[in-house]
Design a protein around this motif. Structure first.
Motif, PDB file in Angstrom:
ATOM      1  N   THR A   1      -2.190  -2.564   7.009  1.00  0.00           N
ATOM      2  CA  THR A   1      -2.192  -1.234   6.191  1.00  0.00           C
ATOM      3  C   THR A   1      -1.634  -0.168   7.079  1.00  0.00           C
ATOM      4  N   SER A   2      -0.871   0.622   6.134  1.00  0.00           N
ATOM      5  CA  SER A   2      -0.390   1.835   6.905  1.00  0.00           C
ATOM      6  C   SER A   2      -1.231   3.049   7.210  1.00  0.00           C
ATOM      7  N   LEU A   3      -2.480   2.945   6.358  1.00  0.00           N
ATOM      8  CA  LEU A   3      -3.307   4.076   6.611  1.00  0.00           C
ATOM      9  C   LEU A   3      -4.783   3.869   6.699  1.00  0.00           C
ATOM     10  N   ALA A   4      -5.537   4.660   7.269  1.00  0.00           N
ATOM     11  CA  ALA A   4      -6.822   4.443   7.426  1.00  0.00           C
ATOM     12  C   ALA A   4      -7.494   5.543   6.774  1.00  0.00           C
ATOM     13  N   CYS A   5      -8.627   5.404   6.143  1.00  0.00           N
ATOM     14  CA  CYS A   5      -9.583   6.570   5.479  1.00  0.00           C
ATOM     15  C   CYS A   5     -10.887   6.510   6.068  1.00  0.00           C
TER      16      CYS A   5
ATOM     17  N   LEU B   1       0.850  -1.246  -0.072  1.00  0.00           N
ATOM     18  CA  LEU B   1       0.064   0.111  -0.034  1.00  0.00           C
ATOM     19  C   LEU B   1       0.972   1.212  -0.086  1.00  0.00           C
ATOM     20  N   SER B   2       1.671   1.187   0.740  1.00  0.00           N
ATOM     21  CA  SER B   2       2.841   2.482   0.801  1.00  0.00           C
ATOM     22  C   SER B   2       3.358   2.679  -0.559  1.00  0.00           C
ATOM     23  N   ALA B   3       3.796   1.549  -1.343  1.00  0.00           N
ATOM     24  CA  ALA B   3       4.370   1.532  -2.825  1.00  0.00           C
ATOM     25  C   ALA B   3       3.445   2.289  -3.423  1.00  0.00           C
TER      26      ALA B   3
ATOM     27  N   LEU C   1      -5.506   9.221   7.706  1.00  0.00           N
ATOM     28  CA  LEU C   1      -4.825   8.901   8.742  1.00  0.00           C
ATOM     29  C   LEU C   1      -3.791   7.896   8.704  1.00  0.00           C
ATOM     30  N   PRO C   2      -2.518   8.048   9.534  1.00  0.00           N
ATOM     31  CA  PRO C   2      -1.795   6.909   9.606  1.00  0.00           C
ATOM     32  C   PRO C   2      -2.323   5.931  10.631  1.00  0.00           C
ATOM     33  N   VAL C   3      -1.885   4.582  10.413  1.00  0.00           N
ATOM     34  CA  VAL C   3      -2.205   3.647  11.480  1.00  0.00           C
ATOM     35  C   VAL C   3      -0.860   3.213  12.098  1.00  0.00           C
ATOM     36  N   VAL C   4      -0.966   3.177  13.464  1.00  0.00           N
ATOM     37  CA  VAL C   4       0.234   3.272  14.342  1.00  0.00           C
ATOM     38  C   VAL C   4       0.202   1.867  15.282  1.00  0.00           C
ATOM     39  N   SER C   5       1.348   1.260  15.566  1.00  0.00           N
ATOM     40  CA  SER C   5       1.337   0.067  16.668  1.00  0.00           C
ATOM     41  C   SER C   5       1.663   0.341  18.005  1.00  0.00           C
TER      42      SER C   5
END
Length: 831
Positions: A536-540, A85-87, A563-567
């Motif tokens: 995923t790295s992003l949430a929409c 997804l980032s790519a 918005l970004p997703v964090v761990s």
């Protein structure tokens, strides 16, 4: 339609061999049977509720998000991992680390000056520059956490609420409007194409919510902005997170309705004596040509006291005709073809009516109010078209069927009937006596209307309130409006909507019915995380508002937030939006006060502070020192919650009138974030020492920018002059020893003693101080939709109360001071 439990859903779907056809009239639909929301209040509704009123508007906007099982069934594409997804989005390797400042530990018991000098801005999401630029404005779409936790477990550890604050129809200086034969949407979840989708090539794009790969239509290959082919990623709907589409006939159940306005006016002795009727007639006369609409615009009038009066305004008449219906127990419409008339054709008669209406009832001694039958008449009159009903009421209803059974049930049922016929009801309550707003408010809450309250309006005793009513009414009559609207909020796979807050009715699990939509209404949404977002790295999030404009055009306004997703738990705290959290908690607390008790609601707010700071201390902060430690991102959280506990909606004590408390609750549930925060924590400025340093230069006018002060008595001095901005009211507090030069140059009075006790206006004096202050007040007023009154408060024992009740340190109503509140939190955390 079949209902299944979540446990049995998988088995049922596995037994299906035929694919589901999206938007098919013969579609087989499975619905998860969720537990109903307790209380039945659809102004704050869980997504499991359904409307008892049949309505097919839910199919127009394109269907709801299919959900986990539907996604697995409808798409064969593998769920993309973070790197993929980032790519696809151009890579996130250049994203800077989270700001260290947001996690800086703050000892709240030692640091007292936490408030920034200027109004607090929304925190920026930790995204790449390109994504930040493309993201939705926080004034329109805002999340309580700008870093979305990967899992519900991580969210639970943070003890912070996840939710959205939405201002979907706000006035915009620039709005891309797109006319196209094809509105590009995901075939699976029906998401509108937006800046956060990924183009795999020029012919395929991947949805950023469900990750379905879709084809790019041929028409979309042409860019109307650059007038070139082959650049779909440069289309305006892919470049802007807020857009408006001109909808095709596929988004219509019927021809778009005209703008229809019906005014229902209390003409009892109370109403005429207070002076509102005269102001209403003059204001409507002045703004008749400014009301939104076109050549089809229709208008009508109903007046009521102990009987109901209709007005025949047919263009062929020489004078308006009053038709009186005295049988209020079985109300009927005396004629159906001349009570709602074309404004353009009958403008002369409308003007005659408004000119004579006040004098017609000036000598009335009628004290009764048949509001219920008047509303029933309005419903019958408006049902064929839909539109807006504006109700003006000055006393407790005394006649009609509403008195024979529970008032709340009567108004709620009528509101649901109105909603089903696309009728929105706006209520203006103009009474200093108890008027049962708790029951009356149902009319507006469930029909997506607005509520206005002027408890002490009188043309002689309170001219400032009358002036505010006149200015608010002018804004109300001329602001833009949308008719027969629905709104749906979609979100990334794995996220789900838990509860809606606002004025609306929920017609399906995620579709809000809005008979009317206006630019001053806000909504809140509680969210939950049903599945891990680790891949995923992003949430929409995307909201889609389908409505009919006042010009008869079907439009869709779309907002998309990324918005970004964090761990990491520390990242969750670093991305906390303290103002959005406060506003969402306010909505939740009001629900708790209604479903349980006011005491429980207040305890829940205090526990929210205790829980979040305890979680931060136990899991993130390594500081062992004594004190009350908070991350910098949440350092204002206790202050805002204490201020919230002092609001009329939630404060204890007996001095708050019931109608005032209910109105305050209604404001929290229906206003956008900026309005709520002005009421919760007003802005305090010192004026007598302000300079031009940092001033704004607007239209050849210098607008000073004085620093914000904490709302504590210790910030006040008897030598100073202070302005408090509470949103709906400005207080100008003049210290007893304030410089006579300031008093003379600003107020036109020689000294403190000569200031009138009820001064409500700043005179227009040709002095630098007067010009600067008036420029500041005008600039502050321009930032809000409705008029704010001004009260000059002298520093003496008789005039302090209204000003000091807004200070955090105020001890009235059994409220704790800020320092005592912090000690209480620390004590609770140590248990």
């Amino acid at each position: 339609m079949f209902y299944f439990s979540p446990a049995s859903m998988s088995k049922v779907l596995q037994s299906c061999t035929k694919p589901l056809k999206d938007n098919s009239s013969s579609q087989l639909c499975f619905v998860l049977h969720l537990p109903p929301f307790s209380g039945g209040d659809s102004s704050s509704t869980t997504t499991g509720s359904a409307s008892p009123v049949p309505n097919s508007y839910d199919s127009l906007e394109g269907g709801s998000y299919p959900g986990t099982y539907f996604t697995q069934l409808l798409t064969s594409n593998p769920f993309p991992n973070m790197s993929q997804l980032s790519a696809a989005l151009g890579g996130l390797s250049g994203v800077p680390e989270l700001e260290v400042e947001a996690l800086r530990p703050v000892n709240l018991l030692q640091e007292r000056n936490l408030l920034p000098h200027q109004p607090l801005d929304a925190p920026e999401p930790n995204l790449s520059a390109d994504l930040k630029k493309a993201n939705c404005s926080p004034d329109t779409f805002r999340c309580t956490l700008t870093n979305i936790p990967q899992t519900q477990a991580l969210l639970n550890k943070a003890r912070l609420p996840l939710g959205l604050l939405l201002h979907p129809f706000r006035d915009l200086a620039q709005l891309p409007v797109i006319t196209s034969n094809t509105i590009v949407r995901c075939r699976s979840c029906r998401t509108y194409i937006n800046p956060f989708v990924s183009f795999l090539d020029q012919r395929r794009w991947k949805c950023n919510l469900c990750y379905r790969v879709n084809d790019v239509p041929d028409e979309f290959m042409y860019n109307p902005v650059t007038r070139s082919y082959g650049e779909p990623h440069k289309r305006p709907e892919v470049q802007n997170s807020t857009v408006e589409f001109i909808a095709s006939s596929d988004y219509m159940l019927r021809p778009p309705q005209p703008a229809v306005y019906l005014f229902v006016l209390d003409v009892s002795h109370n109403a005429v004596e207070g002076g509102y009727l005269n102001v209403f007639c003059h204001t409507l006369l002045e703004n008749l040509d400014k009301m939104p609409g076109d050549t089809r615009t229709r208008v009508g009038f109903i007046t009521f006291n102990s009987t109901i009066h209709f007005y025949n305004l047919h263009e062929s008449l020489s004078q308006p005709q009053m038709l009186v219906v005295s049988d209020i127990d079985d109300i009927f419409i005396p004629t159906h073809d001349s009570l709602l008339v074309n404004l353009k054709e009958s403008r002369a008669l409308v003007r005659v009516l408004l000119t004579s209406l006040h004098s017609m009832f000036s000598q009335t001694r009628e004290t009764h109010s048949a509001l219920g039958p008047a509303l029933q008449a309005a419903y019958k009159l408006m049902s064929p078209t839909g539109g807006r009903v504006s109700v003006f009421q000055t006393q407790l209803p005394t006649l009609g069927p509403v008195l024979s059974h529970t008032a709340t049930d009567f108004y709620k049922k009528l509101a649901l009937d109105c909603s089903g016929q696309q009728i929105g009801v706006d209520l203006f309550l103009l009474s200093s006596q108890y008027s049962d707003l708790a029951s009356l408010a149902c009319m507006s809450k469930f029909s997506a209307g607005s509520i206005f309250y002027y408890p002490s309006l009188h043309h002689v005793h309170n001219p400032a309130q009358l002036d505010k009513f006149q200015k608010d009414l002018e804004r109300y009559l001329t602001r833009k409006i949308g008719f027969e609207a629905v709104m749906r909020i979609r979100c990334t796979k794995g996220l789900s909507i838990h509860t809606f807050h606002g004025n609306f009715f929920v017609r399906s699990t995620d579709l809000l019915s809005l008979a009317n939509i206006n630019p001053d209404s806000g909504f809140a949404v509680q969210m939950s995380i049903e599945e891990s977002l680790a891949d995923t790295s992003l949430a929409c999030f995307q909201s889609a508002l389908l409505y009919t404009s006042s010009k008869g055009k079907r439009r869709i306004r779309v907002h998309t937030l990324c918005l970004p997703v964090v761990s990491q738990l520390s990242d969750v705290y670093a991305g906390a939006d303290v103002q959005a959290i406060t506003c969402l908690l306010a909505n939740m607390a009001i629900d708790r006060s209604i479903s349980s008790s006011l005491s429980d609601a207040r305890d829940a707010l205090m526990n929210a502070v205790v829980d979040s700071l305890s979680a931060y201390k136990n899991t993130v902060s390594n500081i062992q020192q004594s004190g009350l430690i908070a991350p910098a991102a949440l350092c204002l959280f206790p202050l805002y919650v204490l201020a919230l506990l002092k609001q009329k909606a939630l404060r204890m004590g007996t001095s708050t009138k019931l109608d005032e408390r209910v109105f305050a609750m209604c404001e929290f549930k229906s206003q956008p974030l900026q309005q709520i925060m002005r009421a919760v924590h007003p802005d305090l400025y010192r004026l007598d020492t302000m300079s031009d340093q940092g001033a704004l230069h607007l239209n050849d006018c210098i607008v000073p920018q004085p620093h914000l002060l904490h709302l504590t008595a210790e910030k006040l001095t008897r030598e100073g002059a202070f302005l408090m901005d509470c949103g709906s009211v400005f207080y100008l507090w003049i210290g007893k020893c304030c410089n006579d030069v300031f008093i003379r140059d600003v107020l036109g009075c020689p000294n403190h003693a000569s200031i009138p006790p009820s001064m409500t206006q700043i005179p227009e004096l040709e002095t630098p101080l007067s010009e600067r202050l008036r420029a500041l007040l005008a600039w502050l007023q321009d930032s809000r939709p409705f008029s704010s009154t001004l009260h000059v408060v002298k520093d003496d024992a008789t005039a302090k109360t209204s000003f000091f009740q807004h200070l955090v340190e105020d001890r009235s109503e059994s409220a704790l001071s800020y320092y005592e509140f912090l000690l209480h939190i620390q004590q609770q955390m140590s248990k």
